[in-house]
Design an enzyme around this catalytic site. Sequence first.
Site, PDB file in Angstrom:
ATOM      1  N   SER A  65       0.810  -1.224   0.000  1.00 22.25           N
ATOM      2  CA  SER A  65       0.000   0.000   0.000  1.00 22.25           C
ATOM      3  C   SER A  65       0.842   1.272   0.000  1.00 22.25           C
ATOM      4  O   SER A  65       1.628   1.515  -0.910  1.00 22.25           O
ATOM      5  CB  SER A  65      -0.942  -0.065   1.200  1.00 22.25           C
ATOM      6  OG  SER A  65      -1.800   1.026   1.214  1.00 22.25           O
ATOM      7  N   ASP A 275      -3.660   6.224  -2.798  1.00 20.83           N
ATOM      8  CA  ASP A 275      -2.446   5.629  -2.229  1.00 20.83           C
ATOM      9  C   ASP A 275      -1.853   4.576  -3.171  1.00 20.83           C
ATOM     10  O   ASP A 275      -2.357   4.379  -4.284  1.00 20.83           O
ATOM     11  CB  ASP A 275      -2.698   5.093  -0.817  1.00 20.83           C
ATOM     12  CG  ASP A 275      -3.534   3.832  -0.837  1.00 20.83           C
ATOM     13  OD1 ASP A 275      -4.265   3.617  -1.817  1.00 20.83           O
ATOM     14  OD2 ASP A 275      -3.441   3.039   0.123  1.00 20.83           O
ATOM     15  N   ASP A 279      -6.585   2.049  -2.691  1.00 14.64           N
ATOM     16  CA  ASP A 279      -7.789   1.805  -1.895  1.00 14.64           C
ATOM     17  C   ASP A 279      -8.108   2.968  -0.950  1.00 14.64           C
ATOM     18  O   ASP A 279      -9.015   2.874  -0.136  1.00 14.64           O
ATOM     19  CB  ASP A 279      -7.740   0.457  -1.150  1.00 14.64           C
ATOM     20  CG  ASP A 279      -6.592   0.345  -0.173  1.00 14.64           C
ATOM     21  OD1 ASP A 279      -5.818   1.320  -0.038  1.00 14.64           O
ATOM     22  OD2 ASP A 279      -6.461  -0.718   0.459  1.00 14.64           O
TER      23      ASP A 279
HETATM   24  C1  16G Z   1      -4.096  -0.615   7.581  1.00 14.48           C
HETATM   25  C2  16G Z   1      -5.577  -0.713   7.410  1.00 14.48           C
HETATM   26  C3  16G Z   1      -6.208   0.661   7.502  1.00 14.48           C
HETATM   27  C4  16G Z   1      -5.836   1.296   8.815  1.00 14.48           C
HETATM   28  C5  16G Z   1      -4.337   1.308   9.005  1.00 14.48           C
HETATM   29  C6  16G Z   1      -4.009   1.722  10.397  1.00 14.48           C
HETATM   30  C7  16G Z   1      -6.824  -2.223   5.997  1.00 14.48           C
HETATM   31  C8  16G Z   1      -7.029  -2.736   4.616  1.00 14.48           C
HETATM   32  N1  16G Z   1      -5.898  -1.278   6.114  1.00 14.48           N
HETATM   33  O1  16G Z   1      -3.506   0.109   6.552  1.00 14.48           O
HETATM   34  O2  16G Z   1      -7.583   0.501   7.423  1.00 14.48           O
HETATM   35  O3  16G Z   1      -6.297   2.620   8.872  1.00 14.48           O
HETATM   36  O4  16G Z   1      -3.835  -0.013   8.820  1.00 14.48           O
HETATM   37  O5  16G Z   1      -2.655   1.643  10.581  1.00 14.48           O
HETATM   38  O6  16G Z   1      -7.465  -2.653   6.945  1.00 14.48           O
HETATM   39  P1  16G Z   1      -2.025   1.764  12.034  1.00 14.48           P
HETATM   40  O7  16G Z   1      -2.576   0.627  12.854  1.00 14.48           O
HETATM   41  O8  16G Z   1      -0.565   1.709  11.816  1.00 14.48           O
HETATM   42  O9  16G Z   1      -2.470   3.077  12.574  1.00 14.48           O
HETATM   43 MG    MG Z   2      -3.848   1.091   0.544  1.00 19.20          MG
END
Ligand code: 16G
Ligand code: MG
Length: 544
Positions: A65, A275, A279
Site C-alpha cells: 500500500s 495511495d 484503496d
Molecule cells: C491498515 C488498514 C487501515 C488502517 C491502518 C491503520 C486495511 C485494509 N488497512 O492500513 O484501514 O487505517 O492499517 O494503521 O485494513 P495503524 O494501525 O498503523 O495506525
Molecule cells: Mg492502501
Amino acid sequence: MDYLLIDNISRKYYSNSCQHKIQYGTAGFRTRAEHLNYVLYRMGILATIRSKFCAAAIGLMITASHNEESDNGVKLVDPSGEMLEAAWENIANNLVSASDDELIHVLRETINHYNIKEDAEATVIVGRDTRKSGSMLLEAAIKGIENSKGNVRDFGIITTPQLHYLVVCINTNHQYGDPTIEGYISKLSNAFLGNRNAQEKKQYQSQLYLDAANGVGAIAARKFTEKLENSINIDIFNDGSGVLNSKCGADYVKIYQTLPLNSPTEPYFKCISIDGDADRIIYYYSDQFQKVHLLDGDKIAALIITYFKELLPLTGLSIQLGLVQTAYANGASTNYVSEILKVPISFTSTGVKYLHHEAQKFDVGVYFEANGHGTVVFKEEIVNMVHAAIKDETITEKKRKATIKFSRIIDMINQSVGDALSDMLLVETILYEKDWNVEMFDRIYTDLPNKQLKVKVKDRSIIKTENAERTCLSPIGLQQKIDSLVSLYSKGRAFIRPSGTEDIVRVYAECDDAVAVNKLAAEVALAVHQLADGIGPAPVIPNN
Ligand code: 16G
Ligand code: MG
C-alpha cells in the site's frame, strides 16, 4: 497434497531462515520485501487450503500500500471479497512463524482440524502492485499454490480493490460483474455515465488533478480517463514516473496536511490523492493564501450521507441508512452526521475489516476511515428491492427515476472494499448533481484542528484499549491523565492506540484551536512516553 514436494521446495528455495517475527496485521503481512519470500510461498499454500475449505476462489494480493517501495506485503481475500476471517489470521501466523521443520506438521494440523478434503478443487486469484519486488514474490506465491494443487489465476499488476472485485465476480458466477479488468472499468464507468445528464452546470468542475502516488492507481485511472473523457477530464500526476509513495499519495497528504510533489498550486483546483494500491482517496485544494484544505474520508462520507438523505426518500423505498467511523473521525464530522443529518453512527476499531462488518448491519452502510479508506455496502434485500421497484409499473415516474439513479449508484460502488477510483466516481456524481465546486463541498462542515503524533515505547503491547480504541485501559492511570489534559481545551478530545502496522503508539488530538492542538497532542504524547516506557527523547511541549 504432495507434502514431500512442499517440504523440499520450502527448504530449498523458501526457507524460514529469517529472524524477523512478523504478524498478520490489519493489512496482512507487511515488511521489507527481502524478508517475504518464504511468507509468500506459505501464503500461497494457505490460500489454496482456504479455497478448498470454502469451496470458492480466494484472493491473494501482493502489496504494501502506502509503505515505501522497499517494503512489500501480502493479504488474502475471502470468497465474498472481504478480508480474511480472523480465525484464519491465526493460522497464517502459525504457518509463517513455523520453522522449516515444523511447516508440514502445522499444515497437516490445519487440514485435519478443518476437515479439509485434500483433493478438492482450489483457485487462487492473484494480483500485485507496481513494486519491483512483486514479481519475485509472485513466483513464490505461485509455487506455494501449485505445489498444494491449487489453480492460479494471475491478473498481473492491478489495484487492491480490483482484486477484491475479481474475487466477488468469480465467486458469484459473474453476477457482480464480468471478472476482468475491462469488466471492472466498464461496470463502474457505465453506471457513472448513466447518471450524467446534459444539464448545464455553473459551479461543477469537470477538471480534476489526480496524484496517483506513483503507483498502480495510475494505470487504472488512465483506463477510466479514456472511458470518461467527455464527462470528466482527469489530469494524472505522480503517474509512475517518480518514486512510489515518496512525498505523494493519500497517506502523505493526510498525515502532513500538505501538497504532494508535483501538485498544481493554482487556488481552488480540485485535486485528489490516492495511495500506492488505490484503496484510499483524499480530496484537497489550496486557497488564494496557499493554505491547503483537506477533504478527507470523513468529509467524503458526510457528502455521501448528505446525498443519500436526499435521494433515498425520492425512491419511496424504506431504507435505513447508517455511518461507521473510527476514533480518528473528526468531531465536526461526527456532529454533522449525527446532529444535523440525524443519521446513526457506529464506532469500531481501526481497520477495514471492523468497519466493513459493522456497516453490513445497516440496510445501506457507509463507512470511511479519516485516512480515506471507505465504501458503501448494501444489504442484498435492498439491492433486490431496488431492482424490483424499477420493474414495478405502478410506481410514479419520479420514484422510478430516483430508483434507477440509486441503482446506478449501487453499480458504481465497489462494495467489496474501499476503492479510491470508485469513490472518486461517486463523489464526482454527487458534486455534479449538486453543481458544487470543491470549495462548496468543503463547506458542509468545518473540521476541528487536529494533530497526530507517534511515540516509541519499549513494548507497545502493554497498551490496551476499549470502546473502539477511545479509552485506554492499560497502563493504569494513562486514561485519567489524558482526560485531565483534554478537559483544559475547548472541544478537546484525544486518544492513543498501538499501531497495527508500525512499532509505535499513535496519538490523536483535536480541539477548536489550531495552535493549542499541537500542545495538547504533545502533552498526551509525553504522558504516553512517561507512563508506557517511552524510548528515545521525550516529546517536547511547544510554548504556545
Ligand atoms: C491498515 C488498514 C487501515 C488502517 C491502518 C491503520 C486495511 C485494509 N488497512 O492500513 O484501514 O487505517 O492499517 O494503521 O485494513 P495503524 O494501525 O498503523 O495506525
Ligand atoms: Mg492502501
